[in-house]
Design a protein around this motif. Sequence first.
Motif, PDB file in Angstrom:
ATOM      1  N   UNK A 164       0.939  -1.186   0.074  1.00 23.40           N
ATOM      2  CA  UNK A 164       0.063  -0.062  -0.152  1.00 23.40           C
ATOM      3  C   UNK A 164       0.919   1.108  -0.098  1.00 23.40           C
ATOM      4  N   UNK A 165       0.251   2.276  -0.520  1.00 27.24           N
ATOM      5  CA  UNK A 165       0.974   3.672  -0.443  1.00 27.24           C
ATOM      6  C   UNK A 165       0.745   4.309   0.726  1.00 27.24           C
ATOM      7  N   UNK A 166       1.469   5.701   0.721  1.00 24.84           N
ATOM      8  CA  UNK A 166       0.953   6.431   2.009  1.00 24.84           C
ATOM      9  C   UNK A 166       1.043   7.863   1.735  1.00 24.84           C
ATOM     10  N   UNK A 167       0.717   8.135   0.513  1.00 24.75           N
ATOM     11  CA  UNK A 167       1.005   9.581   0.028  1.00 24.75           C
ATOM     12  C   UNK A 167      -0.274  10.532   0.375  1.00 24.75           C
ATOM     13  N   UNK A 168      -1.512   9.722   0.222  1.00 26.27           N
ATOM     14  CA  UNK A 168      -2.820  10.570   0.680  1.00 26.27           C
ATOM     15  C   UNK A 168      -2.951  10.420   2.011  1.00 26.27           C
ATOM     16  N   UNK A 169      -2.122  11.225   2.869  1.00 29.33           N
ATOM     17  CA  UNK A 169      -2.425  10.990   4.398  1.00 29.33           C
ATOM     18  C   UNK A 169      -1.960  12.627   4.960  1.00 29.33           C
ATOM     19  N   UNK A 170      -1.941  12.521   6.321  1.00 25.69           N
ATOM     20  CA  UNK A 170      -1.661  13.845   6.844  1.00 25.69           C
ATOM     21  C   UNK A 170      -0.969  13.650   8.084  1.00 25.69           C
ATOM     22  N   UNK A 171      -0.495  14.676   8.510  1.00 22.67           N
ATOM     23  CA  UNK A 171       0.409  14.822   9.629  1.00 22.67           C
ATOM     24  C   UNK A 171      -0.056  15.904  10.535  1.00 22.67           C
ATOM     25  N   UNK A 172      -0.204  15.413  11.972  1.00 24.15           N
ATOM     26  CA  UNK A 172      -0.437  16.445  12.979  1.00 24.15           C
ATOM     27  C   UNK A 172       0.700  16.538  13.896  1.00 24.15           C
ATOM     28  N   UNK A 173       1.060  17.829  14.243  1.00 26.99           N
ATOM     29  CA  UNK A 173       2.548  18.100  14.835  1.00 26.99           C
ATOM     30  C   UNK A 173       2.311  19.356  15.633  1.00 26.99           C
ATOM     31  N   UNK A 174       3.490  19.533  16.268  1.00 22.40           N
ATOM     32  CA  UNK A 174       3.571  20.938  16.963  1.00 22.40           C
ATOM     33  C   UNK A 174       4.300  21.826  15.991  1.00 22.40           C
ATOM     34  N   UNK A 186       1.800  25.284  18.887  1.00 21.00           N
ATOM     35  CA  UNK A 186       0.456  25.361  18.512  1.00 21.00           C
ATOM     36  C   UNK A 186       0.362  23.952  17.777  1.00 21.00           C
ATOM     37  N   UNK A 187      -0.866  23.318  18.112  1.00 21.25           N
ATOM     38  CA  UNK A 187      -1.055  22.123  17.235  1.00 21.25           C
ATOM     39  C   UNK A 187      -1.312  22.428  15.506  1.00 21.25           C
ATOM     40  N   UNK A 188      -0.959  21.722  14.787  1.00 23.10           N
ATOM     41  CA  UNK A 188      -0.933  22.128  13.438  1.00 23.10           C
ATOM     42  C   UNK A 188      -1.230  20.791  12.538  1.00 23.10           C
ATOM     43  N   UNK A 189      -1.782  21.006  11.541  1.00 21.78           N
ATOM     44  CA  UNK A 189      -2.025  19.862  10.654  1.00 21.78           C
ATOM     45  C   UNK A 189      -1.741  20.047   9.014  1.00 21.78           C
TER      46      UNK A 189
END
Length: 439
Positions: A164-174, A186-189
């Motif tokens: 499987x791929x992984x490109x259509x995904x997101x990150x949540x981070x600080x 701050x939380x960001x996505x």
Amino acid sequence: MLRILTLALAMALGTLPALAQTGPLRIEIDEGVIEPLPFAIPDFVAENAAAADYAQNIARVVASDLAGTGLFREIPAEAHLATVTSFDSPVQYSDWKAINAQALITGAVSVDGNGRLNVKFRLLDVYSEAPLGDGLQFGGPAGSWRRVAHKVADQVYARITGEGGYFDSRLVFVSEAGPKNARQKRLAIMDYDGANAQFLTDASSIVLAPRFSPTGDRVLYTSYETGFPRIYLLDVATAARRALDEQPGTMTFAPRFAPDGRRVVFSLSQGGNTDLFELDLASGRRTRLTSAPSIETAPSFSPDGSQIVFESDRSGTPQLYIMAANGGEAQRISFGQGRYGTPVWSPRGDYIAFTKQSQGRFHIGVMRTDGSEERLLTASFLDEGPTWSPNGRVIMFTRETSGAQGAPALYSVDITGRNLRRVPFDGSASDPAWSPLLP
């Protein structure tokens, strides 16, 4: 079949995908160095005037996704001998063979009167002169063109690697700003490749360790807005949030969802002791999982929800342990020199990623779930907090530079230790968590 050089990666890891069993392959392994597969992707054909910019931009994002894995190498447009002016025109395979392309990706884009985008594409095996799988098409609002491009890239990646791929995904981070001794957090996505960044919280209090739900629509995180660490649950779409398990005299932190999304495991500190607890989100019922005089933290479920890996200093230094998901006796799995922490179970279930501190350096590493085959992937002044891609092939983490001007940034590396890359983001960033593939 394509002569899939990228399958050398799977061979090196002992996990050859099913695709390798379906036809002849030419696999080259040179002391673990994988020769990227050369591919060509001409700009997609714009089938009407409204699609002109989208056609070029979508092809560029697909190319960037594939080349960014380190498993593929794009043949630049100036080297192409042929042009693609119609999606239905016959392919002149000899022109693509002449530039040593092994895979060819062609596509077309149209935009209707309602602003809806339609993208169709084909993946072609140049040397066998045949399609690799059926052609596909994706549709959606024109504003979602980047998502459509990632979906195309996921399909190409899956057909060539068998995974499987992984490109259509997101990150949540600080997201971090300001001097090192007074950072605003701050939380960001954002998209996995750094695009479309948005803030989820303001900078009024320190936030740490965001974690996606299994469906990617909610985020757990720790906030210091009361002066003490407390877990919050945030809805990604609305940014609505609520505190979890508000018990007087306690501190809660290091939360993570169970695979069913209905339970949360976390650390709770009270009276100088820190243990792991589980919380049922619907009922609010709290269950104690550990009861030791040591510090237990950073829990992570196995993909099937049957076990938890966590960090504990019960042996005198922070090490990694595994126990049943309902608590009980724990088994130590880390035995190398140094201190281990922040374990995260791979979505494939085969590895556990971790942070290791040894001889003044920090590392991101992986080991089998029984502690065997430990492998350090990185080394720097400060590397920490790994998170897995949805397909379990790539790890993202925080790397911070030294000195008064040192700042954190997000990096990724594959599980062989190859292809170390900085994740694009305009500013400092830490504590990444990778979402599942988007629906």
